[in-house]
Design a protein around this motif. Structure first.
Motif, PDB file in Angstrom:
ATOM      1  N   ASP A 161       1.551   1.627  -9.195  1.00 30.36           N
ATOM      2  CA  ASP A 161       2.288   0.761  -8.279  1.00 30.36           C
ATOM      3  C   ASP A 161       3.785   0.956  -8.519  1.00 30.36           C
ATOM      4  O   ASP A 161       4.336   0.442  -9.487  1.00 30.36           O
ATOM      5  CB  ASP A 161       1.892  -0.698  -8.504  1.00 30.36           C
ATOM      6  N   LEU A 184       1.761   2.366  -3.491  1.00 28.79           N
ATOM      7  CA  LEU A 184       0.661   2.645  -4.399  1.00 28.79           C
ATOM      8  C   LEU A 184       0.340   4.138  -4.347  1.00 28.79           C
ATOM      9  O   LEU A 184       0.036   4.678  -3.294  1.00 28.79           O
ATOM     10  CB  LEU A 184      -0.565   1.819  -4.004  1.00 28.79           C
ATOM     11  N   ASP A 211       0.815  -1.212   0.000  1.00 29.79           N
ATOM     12  CA  ASP A 211       0.000   0.000   0.000  1.00 29.79           C
ATOM     13  C   ASP A 211       0.850   1.264   0.000  1.00 29.79           C
ATOM     14  O   ASP A 211       0.493   2.252  -0.622  1.00 29.79           O
ATOM     15  CB  ASP A 211      -0.947   0.017   1.203  1.00 29.79           C
ATOM     16  N   SER A 255      -1.883   7.360  -5.976  1.00 33.64           N
ATOM     17  CA  SER A 255      -3.036   7.774  -6.764  1.00 33.64           C
ATOM     18  C   SER A 255      -2.614   8.947  -7.645  1.00 33.64           C
ATOM     19  O   SER A 255      -2.074   9.936  -7.152  1.00 33.64           O
ATOM     20  CB  SER A 255      -4.194   8.167  -5.846  1.00 33.64           C
ATOM     21  N   ASP A 261      -4.220   4.403 -10.302  1.00 34.65           N
ATOM     22  CA  ASP A 261      -3.344   3.893  -9.246  1.00 34.65           C
ATOM     23  C   ASP A 261      -2.039   3.441  -9.879  1.00 34.65           C
ATOM     24  O   ASP A 261      -2.026   2.615 -10.797  1.00 34.65           O
ATOM     25  CB  ASP A 261      -4.000   2.729  -8.504  1.00 34.65           C
TER      26      ASP A 261
END
Length: 68
Positions: free
Chosen positions: A25, A6, A3, A8, A23
């Motif tokens: 990664d 990740l 998380d 946005s 999103d």
């Protein structure tokens, strides 16, 4: 997928110009992927560039699938 890796990202669709939330990664390193526009469903090519020195996000470029 972690998380904390990740991110946005908001960007305009290269087809319809609508704002999309994408999103990213960053744990995958530099890569190319595809996402569908949330509004017109067109395939968007997302090119992610990650720094080799500190694993930070350098750039995100969106393009049309027919440009690839």
């Amino acid at each position: 997928m972690h998380d904390q890796r990740l991110i946005s990202w908001q960007a305009h669709c290269p087809y319809c110009d609508a704002m999309n939330d994408i999103d990213i990664d960053t744990s995958q390193g530099s890569h190319i992927t595809w996402v569908d526009c949330q509004w017109c469903c067109a395939p968007i090519v997302v090119t992610v560039t990650i720094s080799l020195f500190d694993d930070s996000l350098e750039s995100v470029t969106l393009g049309r699938d027919d440009d690839a």
